[in-house]
Design a protein around this motif. Sequence first.
Motif, PDB file in Angstrom:
ATOM      1  N   UNK A 172       0.802  -1.367   0.008  1.00 29.66           N
ATOM      2  CA  UNK A 172       0.130  -0.016   0.064  1.00 29.66           C
ATOM      3  C   UNK A 172       0.878   1.264   0.081  1.00 29.66           C
ATOM      4  N   UNK A 173       2.040   1.066   0.848  1.00 33.96           N
ATOM      5  CA  UNK A 173       2.883   2.373   0.852  1.00 33.96           C
ATOM      6  C   UNK A 173       3.435   2.530  -0.727  1.00 33.96           C
ATOM      7  N   UNK A 174       3.989   1.434  -1.159  1.00 29.75           N
ATOM      8  CA  UNK A 174       4.488   1.397  -2.445  1.00 29.75           C
ATOM      9  C   UNK A 174       3.584   2.115  -3.479  1.00 29.75           C
ATOM     10  N   UNK A 175       2.639   1.499  -3.340  1.00 29.55           N
ATOM     11  CA  UNK A 175       1.437   1.900  -4.472  1.00 29.55           C
ATOM     12  C   UNK A 175       1.273   3.245  -4.374  1.00 29.55           C
ATOM     13  N   UNK A 176       1.025   3.948  -3.364  1.00 28.43           N
ATOM     14  CA  UNK A 176       0.795   5.391  -2.856  1.00 28.43           C
ATOM     15  C   UNK A 176       1.927   6.162  -3.914  1.00 28.43           C
ATOM     16  N   UNK A 177       3.156   5.611  -3.949  1.00 25.00           N
ATOM     17  CA  UNK A 177       4.430   6.116  -4.710  1.00 25.00           C
ATOM     18  C   UNK A 177       4.277   6.037  -6.110  1.00 25.00           C
ATOM     19  N   UNK A 178       3.974   4.686  -6.510  1.00 25.44           N
ATOM     20  CA  UNK A 178       3.738   4.487  -8.005  1.00 25.44           C
ATOM     21  C   UNK A 178       2.798   5.263  -8.509  1.00 25.44           C
ATOM     22  N   UNK A 179       1.463   5.286  -8.030  1.00 24.88           N
ATOM     23  CA  UNK A 179       0.327   5.796  -8.761  1.00 24.88           C
ATOM     24  C   UNK A 179       0.076   7.270  -8.136  1.00 24.88           C
ATOM     25  N   UNK A 180       0.613   7.626  -7.268  1.00 22.41           N
ATOM     26  CA  UNK A 180       0.486   9.063  -6.851  1.00 22.41           C
ATOM     27  C   UNK A 180       1.562   9.884  -6.802  1.00 22.41           C
ATOM     28  N   UNK A 181       2.791   9.302  -6.718  1.00 20.79           N
ATOM     29  CA  UNK A 181       3.898   9.954  -6.369  1.00 20.79           C
ATOM     30  C   UNK A 181       4.525  11.081  -7.313  1.00 20.79           C
ATOM     31  N   UNK A 182       5.129  12.150  -7.146  1.00 20.11           N
ATOM     32  CA  UNK A 182       5.803  13.187  -8.096  1.00 20.11           C
ATOM     33  C   UNK A 182       7.176  13.479  -7.410  1.00 20.11           C
ATOM     34  N   UNK A 299      -5.592   5.657  -8.744  1.00 21.18           N
ATOM     35  CA  UNK A 299      -4.877   5.741  -9.885  1.00 21.18           C
ATOM     36  C   UNK A 299      -5.232   7.134 -10.217  1.00 21.18           C
ATOM     37  N   UNK A 300      -4.305   8.173  -9.517  1.00 22.94           N
ATOM     38  CA  UNK A 300      -4.509   9.746  -9.932  1.00 22.94           C
ATOM     39  C   UNK A 300      -4.442  10.078 -11.350  1.00 22.94           C
ATOM     40  N   UNK A 301      -5.243  10.474 -12.197  1.00 19.66           N
ATOM     41  CA  UNK A 301      -5.174  10.948 -13.550  1.00 19.66           C
ATOM     42  C   UNK A 301      -5.980   9.966 -14.464  1.00 19.66           C
ATOM     43  N   UNK A 302      -6.308   8.855 -13.716  1.00 15.03           N
ATOM     44  CA  UNK A 302      -7.010   7.868 -14.669  1.00 15.03           C
ATOM     45  C   UNK A 302      -8.330   8.400 -15.174  1.00 15.03           C
ATOM     46  N   UNK A 303      -9.001   9.456 -14.328  1.00 11.24           N
ATOM     47  CA  UNK A 303     -10.221  10.025 -14.777  1.00 11.24           C
ATOM     48  C   UNK A 303     -10.157  11.164 -15.827  1.00 11.24           C
ATOM     49  N   UNK A 304      -8.705  11.508 -16.065  1.00 11.24           N
ATOM     50  CA  UNK A 304      -8.802  12.638 -17.014  1.00 11.24           C
ATOM     51  C   UNK A 304      -9.409  12.588 -18.384  1.00 11.24           C
ATOM     52  N   UNK A 305      -9.247  11.400 -19.171  1.00 10.98           N
ATOM     53  CA  UNK A 305      -9.764  11.117 -20.349  1.00 10.98           C
ATOM     54  C   UNK A 305     -11.201  11.427 -20.456  1.00 10.98           C
ATOM     55  N   UNK A 306     -11.947  11.212 -19.210  1.00 11.67           N
ATOM     56  CA  UNK A 306     -13.208  11.400 -19.355  1.00 11.67           C
ATOM     57  C   UNK A 306     -13.912  12.669 -19.628  1.00 11.67           C
ATOM     58  N   UNK A 307     -12.989  13.483 -19.459  1.00 13.69           N
ATOM     59  CA  UNK A 307     -13.524  14.799 -19.819  1.00 13.69           C
ATOM     60  C   UNK A 307     -13.668  15.152 -21.032  1.00 13.69           C
ATOM     61  N   UNK A 308     -13.038  14.582 -21.881  1.00 11.17           N
ATOM     62  CA  UNK A 308     -13.429  14.633 -23.364  1.00 11.17           C
ATOM     63  C   UNK A 308     -14.723  14.268 -23.910  1.00 11.17           C
ATOM     64  N   UNK A 309     -15.411  13.286 -22.923  1.00  9.63           N
ATOM     65  CA  UNK A 309     -16.684  12.778 -23.401  1.00  9.63           C
ATOM     66  C   UNK A 309     -17.370  14.017 -23.708  1.00  9.63           C
ATOM     67  N   UNK A 310     -17.221  15.321 -23.041  1.00 13.45           N
ATOM     68  CA  UNK A 310     -17.983  16.344 -22.844  1.00 13.45           C
ATOM     69  C   UNK A 310     -18.166  16.732 -24.565  1.00 13.45           C
ATOM     70  N   UNK A 311     -17.255  16.743 -25.123  1.00 15.65           N
ATOM     71  CA  UNK A 311     -17.058  17.090 -26.719  1.00 15.65           C
ATOM     72  C   UNK A 311     -17.755  16.193 -27.547  1.00 15.65           C
ATOM     73  N   UNK A 312     -17.444  14.600 -27.261  1.00 15.37           N
ATOM     74  CA  UNK A 312     -18.046  13.544 -27.867  1.00 15.37           C
ATOM     75  C   UNK A 312     -19.399  13.782 -28.137  1.00 15.37           C
ATOM     76  N   UNK A 313     -20.000  14.250 -26.731  1.00 15.20           N
ATOM     77  CA  UNK A 313     -21.655  14.202 -26.686  1.00 15.20           C
ATOM     78  C   UNK A 313     -22.117  15.474 -27.794  1.00 15.20           C
TER      79      UNK A 313
END
Length: 438
Positions: A172-182, A299-313
Motif C-alpha cells: 500500500x505504501x509502495x502503491x501510493x508512490x507508484x500511482x500518486x508520487x511526484x 490511480x490519480x489521473x485515470x479520470x482525465x480522459x473522461x472530460x473529453x466525453x463532453x466534446x464527444x456528446x
Amino acid sequence: MTEATALRTLPQHTLFRPGDVFVLFGELFGRGYANGLINEARKAGMEIIGMTVGRRDENNQLRPLNEQELAEAEANLGGKIINVPLMAGFDQDAPAGEATPTQLLGALSLKTWQEDKLDWEHIEKCRQIGVARFQTSVAQAMAQLDGMIADGRNVFFAHTMAGGIPKAKVFLAIANRVYKGRGERFLSTEALLGSDLGKLILQNFDEVTANTFQHLIDGSATLRQRLESSGGQVRYTAYGYHGTEILINGEYQWQTYTNYTQGYAKMRLENIARAAWQNGVKATVFNCPEIRTNSSDIFVGVELPLLALLRALKREQAGAWADAQWQACAALLQDGCALEDVLGKLDALNNDEVMRGFRDFAAWPMPNSPELAEVMIGASESIVAMHRDPKALITDHLSSLVIEASGALMFGEAAQPAAPVLWLNHDIIARQLNQAHG
C-alpha cells in the motif's frame, strides 16, 4: 489498430427477454461498470442471479455470507445470490499451517523490498491451492445454478472479477508512490514489476482478472450444452481496459492511462475470449473507457480522459440533453471557473510531448516516468481544485454516463457480438447516450 475491433454502430439485435437469466459472476460492490449491465437486464425483465466472494472469519478462513449479509447483498443486487464463496486469487491461500503469500509479504520492508526474494516453490503451492479452491467453488455454484434455469432459456453471464492486490502494508505504501508520487516521492513501475513483490502481484492479477473468466466458461460447459441443445443461447461478457479513443485536437485518437499494471492481465483476458470464440463460445471482452470507481481512485489521473466525453456528446448527434450535461458539469465548478478552462487543461495535457509519447498502442502497457507523473498528476490536482466540492466532480457525473452507456452497448451487442474483443470508444458511448436521451 483498434479500428478492426472498435464497436462503431449501435447494436441492432435483441435476444434476451422475460424468463431469461442474467448471471453476475462477481459480487456487486458500490459504483462500477456492472451496475449498467444489471439495469439493462432488469429492463429486459430477466431473472437476476448473483454470486458472492464470501467473507473471512476471525481465523481468516473463507466462509459463505451469513443471513444478514445475504439479505443485504440480495437487496443490493435485486436478485437471488448463490451463497458459495468465490474469492479469486491465491494471496491468502497456503498449505495447512504454512504462511500465505500475504503473510510472506508482511516480512518485506520499505527499505529492502526491491532486493527481498520470495520462495517461488512455496508460492506455486499456494497458487495451486487457490486455483483448486476456486474451481471447486465454481463447480458447486454451477450445480446450484443448473437447478435454477429451465431448458431453452437464454443466459447472459457477466464476468466482473478484477484486481488482486494483496492486503500487505508494504505494498500500500509502495502503491501510493507508484500511482500518486511526484518528484522525490515518485516510484517507477519498472522497479515494482521487476521485484519479486511485483511478480507476485502480476501472478495474482492474472488469477483474479483473467483466469476466472476461463474457470467460468469451463465450469458452465454442462449447463451451456443443456441450454443450447434445448433451444437456448448463452453469452459471456467481461470488462477489459486497453486504452480508449477520445477526441484530441478534433479527432478520435487512442490514448491510455499509464501505468496500468493490470494491463497484462487484461490482455490475458482478451486472449481467453479469443480462444473461447474459436471453440464456438460467444465470449466477448469489452474494453471500456476509463471511469472513476471505488477501486480506481488510487490511480490519480485515470479520470482525465473522461472530460473529453463532453466534446464527444456534442459531436455525436447532440440535442438538448447533451447541452444539459454541459450545464450540469459547469455547475460543479467554482465561480470564475469555466468548463472551457477545464478542457483547456486537458488539451494542454494531451498535447504535451510527454503524453504524446505514451500514445503507442503496440507498446501498451508502458512503464511510467517521473515526467509523466508530473504532468498527469499535476493536471488532475489542478482540475480537482477548480471544483466547488472535491467529492462532487465532473468526472463522477461523466462516469455514471459511461456506466449507463457501456451497459446498454454490451447488453445489446452480446445478442450477436461482432468479435471476441471490442473497444467501446467515446464516439459510440456518446452516440448511445444521445440516442437514449434524445
